[in-house]
Design a protein around this motif. Structure first.
Motif, PDB file in Angstrom:
ATOM      1  N   GLN A 192       0.823  -1.213   0.000  1.00 35.57           N
ATOM      2  CA  GLN A 192       0.000   0.000   0.000  1.00 35.57           C
ATOM      3  C   GLN A 192       0.860   1.267   0.000  1.00 35.57           C
ATOM      4  N   ASN A 225       1.036   8.268   5.945  1.00 32.95           N
ATOM      5  CA  ASN A 225      -0.326   8.785   5.762  1.00 32.95           C
ATOM      6  C   ASN A 225      -0.334   9.999   4.835  1.00 32.95           C
ATOM      7  N   GLY A 258      -4.176   9.502   3.295  1.00 31.91           N
ATOM      8  CA  GLY A 258      -5.142   8.821   4.165  1.00 31.91           C
ATOM      9  C   GLY A 258      -4.703   8.867   5.613  1.00 31.91           C
ATOM     10  N   ASP A 259      -5.462   8.179   6.471  1.00 33.86           N
ATOM     11  CA  ASP A 259      -5.102   8.154   7.888  1.00 33.86           C
ATOM     12  C   ASP A 259      -5.484   6.816   8.519  1.00 33.86           C
ATOM     13  N   ASN A 260      -5.454   5.755   7.719  1.00 38.19           N
ATOM     14  CA  ASN A 260      -5.945   4.465   8.208  1.00 38.19           C
ATOM     15  C   ASN A 260      -4.836   3.483   8.575  1.00 38.19           C
ATOM     16  N   LYS A 320      -2.886   3.310  11.212  1.00 42.59           N
ATOM     17  CA  LYS A 320      -2.966   2.852  12.605  1.00 42.59           C
ATOM     18  C   LYS A 320      -4.126   1.868  12.785  1.00 42.59           C
ATOM     19  N   SER A 321      -5.206   2.081  12.054  1.00 46.95           N
ATOM     20  CA  SER A 321      -6.329   1.153  12.103  1.00 46.95           C
ATOM     21  C   SER A 321      -5.931  -0.215  11.556  1.00 46.95           C
ATOM     22  N   ILE A 322      -5.120  -0.230  10.513  1.00 39.47           N
ATOM     23  CA  ILE A 322      -4.645  -1.497   9.945  1.00 39.47           C
ATOM     24  C   ILE A 322      -3.755  -2.226  10.953  1.00 39.47           C
ATOM     25  N   ASN A 349      -6.303  -3.429  13.814  1.00 32.82           N
ATOM     26  CA  ASN A 349      -7.365  -4.392  13.498  1.00 32.82           C
ATOM     27  C   ASN A 349      -7.087  -5.298  12.308  1.00 32.82           C
ATOM     28  N   GLU A 404      -8.779  -4.393   6.263  1.00 33.47           N
ATOM     29  CA  GLU A 404     -10.197  -4.700   6.065  1.00 33.47           C
ATOM     30  C   GLU A 404     -10.367  -5.664   4.896  1.00 33.47           C
TER      31      GLU A 404
END
Length: 328
Positions: free
Chosen positions: A41, A81, A86-88, A90-92, A95, A98
């Motif tokens: 990514q 980021n 984007g800003d995702n 830390k979410s990746i 969690n 997706e």
């Protein structure tokens, strides 16, 4: 409030148990898969840091050392980021990606927190009273299907820093009340229990109107936290943080009866009385130190982590000892 003072032998046992969990659950391989996904990514800076994670990362000890890792990760995440608009990221990390069957750090933490190794590590740490409040017992039990353990507080919150979610010295065994109270609060003014304590910061409990109580002019005793006069550092922010996050003043006001009992006992069992008891039961090998534990619940600093209210008791005892009750 109370320091969790680990010996080198305890740290070695913790390392063996953590290594067993990481090996058994193939943790490093799962993290590298997240790194590979982020690389694809175009998030190479964060991916590089994830690839470097090894056992020593999870054994990082010390507030400053953990902050150093936070600085590295936050810098890498910020760059990636901004480059990707984007800003995702830390979410990746937290969690997993997706739509992919790749677990994130929060899932890995859940696996760890329920593992036999986590229970073994808690027993090795042997902090049987919450280090934040020194009020609640935090026993660890594992007998067959019967399990109970203290909650893990993430000193640096896992919601903000998910990559530290299974770093063992970012996990503080705590009672539910303190874990909930601290939650997402900034740890800036909360002492790091593996290194710091009220003792090291010269903060103590105080009975504010003790003289009027001794003189029978007032039946009430109020409790507060204060900084010792010998301290040259302003601790007001620390005291405020503990009163706000852990409700220390409000909760310890409910223990004012204990302060009254200490005053009464100190009047009855003065040094002369303790020496008399020692002489009377010399065959039982009683000494004044043991009698203070037995009568007042006054323990040495290194034992505070295993006895509820021991910091409070010791501070009030010392405050009363500065007075000569038999001259009042």
């Amino acid at each position: 409030m109370i320091k969790i003072d680990l010996k080198d032998s305890q740290k070695q046992q913790i390392e063996r148990n953590l290594e067993a969990f990481i090996t058994k659950k193939n943790i490093l391989n799962k993290i590298r898969k997240i790194a590979c996904y982020l690389e694809d990514q175009n998030c190479g800076n964060t991916a590089e840091l994830l690839r470097k994670i090894d056992l020593n990362f999870f054994l990082t000890f010390g507030k400053q050392s953990l902050q150093n890792y936070i600085a590295k990760f936050e810098h890498a995440i910020s760059i990636d980021n901004s480059q990707n608009g984007g800003d995702n990221i830390k979410s990746i990390i937290a969690n997993g990606p997706e739509g992919k069957r790749l677990p994130g750090f929060l899932y890995l933490y859940k696996k760890f927190s329920d593992s036999d190794e986590a229970y073994d590590i808690l027993k090795i740490i042997n902090a049987t009273v919450c280090p934040y409040c020194n009020r609640q017992y935090t026993f660890t039990i594992r007998k067959g299907n019967l399990k109970s353990r203290p909650q893990f507080d993430h000193y640096f919150p896992k919601s903000l820093f998910p990559y530290l979610s299974i770093s063992v010295y970012n996990l503080i065994p705590s009672c539910a009340l303190c874990n909930t109270g601290k939650s997402k609060s900034s740890p800036d003014k909360i002492l790091y229990p593996y290194e710091e304590s009220f003792e090291s910061k010269e903060i103590r409990f105080k009975a504010d109107n003790i003289i009027p109580y001794i003189l029978r002019e007032d039946k009430d005793i109020s409790i507060s936290l204060e900084t010792l006069e010998s301290s040259n550092e302003n601790k007001a922010d620390i005291i405020n943080a503990y009163n706000n996050d852990f409700k220390i003043k409000a909760l310890y006001e409910l223990h004012s009866d204990e302060a009254r009992k200490i005053i009464e006992k100190k009047y009855i069992f003065n040094d002369e009385a303790l020496e008399s008891i020692c002489r009377s039961y010399s065959d039982a090998v009683y000494d004044k130190k043991y009698l203070k534990e037995l009568i007042f619940g006054k323990y040495e600093v290194e034992d505070f982590i295993n006895h509820p209210l021991s910091k409070f008791t010791s501070d009030i005892f010392e405050q009363i000892s500065e007075l000569d009750l038999h001259k009042k």
